[in-house]
Design an enzyme around this catalytic site. Structure first.
Site, PDB file in Angstrom:
ATOM      1  N   GLY A 252      18.775 -88.527  56.474  1.00  0.00           N
ATOM      2  CA  GLY A 252      18.446 -88.228  57.860  1.00  0.00           C
ATOM      3  C   GLY A 252      19.266 -88.867  58.953  1.00  0.00           C
ATOM      4  O   GLY A 252      19.049 -88.546  60.119  1.00  0.00           O
ATOM      5  N   GLU A 294      19.141 -90.903  50.717  1.00  0.00           N
ATOM      6  CA  GLU A 294      19.626 -89.546  50.399  1.00  0.00           C
ATOM      7  C   GLU A 294      20.383 -88.929  51.554  1.00  0.00           C
ATOM      8  O   GLU A 294      19.921 -87.947  52.153  1.00  0.00           O
ATOM      9  CB  GLU A 294      18.431 -88.640  50.087  1.00  0.00           C
ATOM     10  CG  GLU A 294      17.729 -88.953  48.809  1.00  0.00           C
ATOM     11  CD  GLU A 294      16.402 -88.207  48.704  1.00  0.00           C
ATOM     12  OE1 GLU A 294      15.988 -87.522  49.653  1.00  0.00           O
ATOM     13  OE2 GLU A 294      15.781 -88.324  47.656  1.00  0.00           O
ATOM     14  N   ARG A 297      23.941 -84.924  55.684  1.00  0.00           N
ATOM     15  CA  ARG A 297      24.756 -84.678  56.878  1.00  0.00           C
ATOM     16  C   ARG A 297      25.798 -85.786  57.117  1.00  0.00           C
ATOM     17  O   ARG A 297      26.961 -85.507  57.378  1.00  0.00           O
ATOM     18  CB  ARG A 297      23.823 -84.586  58.080  1.00  0.00           C
ATOM     19  CG  ARG A 297      24.435 -83.992  59.312  1.00  0.00           C
ATOM     20  CD  ARG A 297      23.456 -84.098  60.485  1.00  0.00           C
ATOM     21  NE  ARG A 297      22.138 -83.616  60.181  1.00  0.00           N
ATOM     22  CZ  ARG A 297      21.698 -82.381  60.410  1.00  0.00           C
ATOM     23  NH1 ARG A 297      22.480 -81.508  60.985  1.00  0.00           N
ATOM     24  NH2 ARG A 297      20.471 -82.023  60.086  1.00  0.00           N
ATOM     25  N   TYR A 338      18.672 -73.367  65.594  1.00  0.00           N
ATOM     26  CA  TYR A 338      18.164 -74.611  66.199  1.00  0.00           C
ATOM     27  C   TYR A 338      18.734 -74.907  67.581  1.00  0.00           C
ATOM     28  O   TYR A 338      18.511 -76.008  68.102  1.00  0.00           O
ATOM     29  CB  TYR A 338      18.524 -75.829  65.333  1.00  0.00           C
ATOM     30  CG  TYR A 338      18.426 -75.666  63.845  1.00  0.00           C
ATOM     31  CD1 TYR A 338      17.216 -75.380  63.231  1.00  0.00           C
ATOM     32  CD2 TYR A 338      19.552 -75.831  63.042  1.00  0.00           C
ATOM     33  CE1 TYR A 338      17.140 -75.252  61.851  1.00  0.00           C
ATOM     34  CE2 TYR A 338      19.476 -75.715  61.654  1.00  0.00           C
ATOM     35  CZ  TYR A 338      18.267 -75.415  61.074  1.00  0.00           C
ATOM     36  OH  TYR A 338      18.192 -75.298  59.715  1.00  0.00           O
ATOM     37  N   CYS A 365      26.283 -57.969  64.503  1.00  0.00           N
ATOM     38  CA  CYS A 365      25.572 -57.040  65.378  1.00  0.00           C
ATOM     39  C   CYS A 365      24.233 -57.630  65.745  1.00  0.00           C
ATOM     40  O   CYS A 365      23.183 -57.209  65.231  1.00  0.00           O
ATOM     41  CB  CYS A 365      25.406 -55.703  64.678  1.00  0.00           C
ATOM     42  SG  CYS A 365      26.964 -54.882  64.556  1.00  0.00           S
TER      43      CYS A 365
HETATM   44  N1  LLP Z   1      16.400 -85.709  51.427  1.00  0.00           N
HETATM   45  C1  LLP Z   1      15.513 -84.715  51.601  1.00  0.00           C
HETATM   46  C2  LLP Z   1      14.315 -84.673  50.787  1.00  0.00           C
HETATM   47  C3  LLP Z   1      15.770 -83.716  52.555  1.00  0.00           C
HETATM   48  O1  LLP Z   1      14.887 -82.739  52.729  1.00  0.00           O
HETATM   49  C4  LLP Z   1      16.965 -83.766  53.312  1.00  0.00           C
HETATM   50  C5  LLP Z   1      17.257 -82.732  54.304  1.00  0.00           C
HETATM   51  C6  LLP Z   1      17.860 -84.815  53.088  1.00  0.00           C
HETATM   52  C7  LLP Z   1      17.532 -85.769  52.131  1.00  0.00           C
HETATM   53  C8  LLP Z   1      19.157 -84.948  53.820  1.00  0.00           C
HETATM   54  O2  LLP Z   1      19.002 -85.107  55.181  1.00  0.00           O
HETATM   55  P1  LLP Z   1      20.314 -85.359  56.096  1.00  0.00           P
HETATM   56  O3  LLP Z   1      20.854 -86.711  55.736  1.00  0.00           O
HETATM   57  O4  LLP Z   1      21.275 -84.282  55.781  1.00  0.00           O
HETATM   58  O5  LLP Z   1      19.789 -85.273  57.471  1.00  0.00           O
HETATM   59  N2  LLP Z   1      19.455 -77.136  57.857  1.00  0.00           N
HETATM   60  C9  LLP Z   1      19.159 -78.213  58.801  1.00  0.00           C
HETATM   61  C10 LLP Z   1      18.911 -79.507  58.095  1.00  0.00           C
HETATM   62  C11 LLP Z   1      17.794 -79.444  57.096  1.00  0.00           C
HETATM   63  C12 LLP Z   1      17.604 -80.746  56.390  1.00  0.00           C
HETATM   64  C13 LLP Z   1      16.689 -80.563  55.245  1.00  0.00           C
HETATM   65  N3  LLP Z   1      16.494 -81.732  54.470  1.00  0.00           N
HETATM   66  C14 LLP Z   1      20.324 -78.337  59.772  1.00  0.00           C
HETATM   67  O6  LLP Z   1      21.266 -77.557  59.694  1.00  0.00           O
HETATM   68  O7  LLP Z   1      20.275 -79.172  60.677  1.00  0.00           O
END
Ligand code: LLP
Length: 436
Positions: A252, A294, A297, A338, A365
């Site tokens: 996150g 985890e 991004r 978003y 489109c």
């Molecule tokens: N762990 C779990 C259980 C998750 O659900 C996620 C992201 C992560 C780790 C990784 O989170 P990050 O470090 O990437 O923030 N499609 C959306 C983002 C959805 C994230 C879903 N879960 C976007 O484009 O912003």
């Protein structure tokens, strides 16, 4: 134009042309065509390294980062992250299959998801997935049953919701009590599912998991979720006599899409979280669990940009201007979904003053097919110009679609002087491969 688009040190400018990972975007666009996803292998490795080193320094060898591969999942990326010593968070049989193709050590894979089918569970077990991050009671029962049929004992973590709102956008907020993910601590159901999992003969409960949301800039969010999770671990120890060995705090950390967003120091954040966790564990009289993070991004986002070629420039007199490019919501649906912010660069005209406000739109489109509204372009912008959209390494390729039967762009890696195709451009033939 001003150079506020230099968001990270893998971006630079020479003779008006944007360089990425030390390479000319103009030359790469000529070599591979557009639209084009570019990824900087060196940057991905640096980002992995930052997590790996900080976790080792502040938690020791028992803790590690798992790359949340939903951010960008293709064979080459699993190779890179396993070489860098990260595990992987996988969320589907498709991601497991992709990791397997890369020869990823599946004992380091953690299988997430709120609705794994029996088929998924069996597939993951047959392929040696190390841990299931188990979301709910039905899944505990299904894992126990399928493990019994296969004569194995499956390691799991239980995904819990600590009841935290990280104040990011709703679509990616997952740690609240009413989330579709996990089992709530507040309602008492987390204690029940823990007792239930401990009673299952073919399950080895190793610990707990939570993930509160994405694009988090405030380190306090991780401290609050760690506090609740550690308190729960202590309660479980007292009530059920089970002490969790692993605590997975999810991903996150936010990244910089535009210059007004901060740069996060992962090292400093992990240092702060470690200090907090150590103090809290001694206060509660529990041993410190081995920690997992985890990140998705923050491993790949700034290691990616997308290149496009301008087609139409439409000036609606007295209303607004549109610059249309040869991609769109099919390769980057994040503004449509978003209203995500992006930095847009006229990649071969950076030395011209940006005087014209335009919406940067795609070729689908659909009026919602916007990459970014209200972008400044040089007045001379015209058909054939090159446009770069920055920080597209996460959740762009992985969320791409074939809407309007538009083929997906290739992923090309740059690595110092080298460049190579990691994912081929889809052909028109590819689009009809499964049509009968
Ligand atoms: N762990 C779990 C259980 C998750 O659900 C996620 C992201 C992560 C780790 C990784 O989170 P990050 O470090 O990437 O923030 N499609 C959306 C983002 C959805 C994230 C879903 N879960 C976007 O484009 O912003």
């Amino acid at each position: 134009m001003s150079n506020s688009y230099i968001l990270t040190d893998n971006l630079s400018v020479k003779d008006g042309v944007l360089f990425f990972g030390g390479r000319s975007t103009k030359e790469l666009a000529e070599k591979y065509g557009t639209p084009l996803y570019l990824m900087d292998e060196k940057r991905i490795r640096q980002n992995c390294c930052e997590y790996r080193d900080a976790l080792k320094e502040f938690f020791g060898d028992d803790s590690c980062a798992l790359y949340a591969s939903k951010a960008a999942s293709f064979v080459g990326i699993y190779r890179i992250i396993s070489q860098e010593g990260l595990g992987a968070d996988v969320v589907s049989s498709g991601e497991i299959h992709t990791a397997l193709k890369a020869g990823f050590p599946m004992e380091n894979a953690y299988f997430q998801g709120n609705n794994k089918t029996d088929w998924d569970i069996a597939y993951a077990m047959d392929n040696g997935v190390g841990y299931f991050v188990c979301d709910n009671v039905e899944e505990v029962d299904a894992i126990d049953k399928i493990a019994a049929e296969k004569g194995l004992k499956q390691k799991i973590l239980l995904r819990l919701t600590p009841g935290i709102d990280p104040h990011t956008y709703d679509e990616v907020c997952t740690g609240k009590v009413d989330s579709k993910f996990g089992t709530a601590i507040e309602t008492g159901q987390a204690m029940e599912i823990t007792a239930h999992a401990l009673s299952k003969p073919n399950i080895i409960l190793c610990g707990f998991h939570c993930h509160v949301g994405s694009m988090v800039f405030d380190s306090d969010v991780f401290l609050r979720s760690a506090e609740i999770m550690l308190q729960f671990i202590s309660d479980v120890k007292n009530k059920l006599g089970f002490e969790a060995g692993i605590l997975d705090l999810g991903g996150g950390y936010g990244v910089r899409y535009v210059s007004s967003q901060p740069v996060i120091s992962i090292r400093e954040n992990i240092k702060e979280v470690a200090k907090f966790i150590k103090a809290k564990c001694s206060e509660l009289g529990i041993s410190r669990p081995s920690i997992r993070l985890e990140p998705g991004r923050s491993i790949v986002a700034d290691a990616g940009i997308t290149l496009y070629t301008v087609g139409t420039v439409k000036k609606i007199t007295d209303y607004k201007n549109y610059v249309s490019i040869d991609g769109g919501m099919t390769d980057n649906p994040r503004y449509a979904l978003y209203e995500s912010k992006y930095t847009v660069v006229p990649a071969d005209k950076t030395d011209e003053p940006a005087t014209m406000e335009c919406d940067l739109v795609g070729r689908c489109c659909e009026s919602g097919d916007i990459i970014q509204p209200k972008v400044m372009f040089p007045g001379s912008v015209c058909r054939g110009d090159l446009v770069a959209v920055l920080t597209t390494g996460a959740y762009n390729y992985s969320m791409a679609s074939n809407y309007n039967r538009i083929p997906r762009p290739p992923v090309v890696m740059v690595n110092g002087d080298e460049d190579y195709i990691a994912v081929k451009r889809e052909s028109l033939e590819d689009l009809t491969l499964n049509d009968i």
